[in-house]
Design an enzyme around this catalytic site. Structure first.
Site, PDB file in Angstrom:
ATOM      1  N   ASP A  73       3.497  29.152  12.500  1.00 36.39           N
ATOM      2  CA  ASP A  73       4.737  28.441  12.812  1.00 36.39           C
ATOM      3  C   ASP A  73       4.424  26.952  12.868  1.00 36.39           C
ATOM      4  OD1 ASP A  73       6.333  30.720  12.979  1.00 36.39           O
ATOM      5  OD2 ASP A  73       6.054  30.936  15.136  1.00 36.39           O
ATOM      6  N   ASP A  76      11.303  32.437   9.319  1.00 40.61           N
ATOM      7  CA  ASP A  76      12.160  32.548  10.505  1.00 40.61           C
ATOM      8  C   ASP A  76      13.535  31.944  10.237  1.00 40.61           C
ATOM      9  OD1 ASP A  76       9.938  33.611  11.841  1.00 40.61           O
ATOM     10  OD2 ASP A  76       9.393  31.680  12.731  1.00 40.61           O
TER      11      ASP A  76
END
Length: 160
Positions: free
Chosen positions: A119, A137
């Site tokens: 991330d 995401d």
């Protein structure tokens, strides 16, 4: 092959490719793990996070078995999404389901390869900070919102 399935598979491929290319770039070209966090513009940083949990850090205490558990669950969901793409007549539903599947597979590959999801996108403003996320995401969240809007529109039509 039905149009919704073709669109869904194309969306899955595009999301998967963009996700993996962005993660490769952030890790090996931009070298974010060495840099930690870099301001890109006001309200947006690249911040390195190795996410061992699921969406928004939920279920983070599962431990080492999390890689297997989360990967198996995600791949089962992908199977269900592919089945949904084969049965729907809505091109937008096929597109959204495919984007979710592509994002899920991208995150599964991270878990298998690195033991955690990469991330790096960090939005923030006025003392407020959102979770750090990635392209997969984003595709998953936007596609779930699209599916909810499609269902809301469909239910309103049935009521009228």
């Amino acid at each position: 092959m039905k149009r919704p399935l073709r669109l869904g598979l194309l969306a899955a491929l595009v999301v998967f490719a963009l996700d993996q290319l962005s993660k490769y770039w952030i890790l090996y070209v931009f070298r974010l793990p060495e840099r930690g966090s870099v301001a890109i513009m006001p309200g947006l940083n690249f911040t390195m996070v190795w996410n061992h949990a699921v969406t928004f850090g939920m279920l983070g205490g599962v431990g080492a078995s999390g890689v297997i558990v989360f990967s198996v669950i995600a791949l089962a969901i992908v199977g269900g999404l592919i089945l949904w793409m084969t049965r729907t007549t809505s091109p937008l539903t096929g597109l959204a389901a495919g984007a979710i599947a592509g994002g899920a597979v991208g995150n599964v590959l991270d878990r298998v390869r690195y033991g955690a999801v990469v991330d790096f996108i960090h939005a923030h403003a006025f003392g407020w900070s959102w979770y750090v996320f990635n392209v997969a995401d984003s595709a998953i969240v936007c596609s779930v919102i699209l599916l909810l809007l499609l269902e809301l529109r469909s239910s309103r039509r049935r009521e009228a």
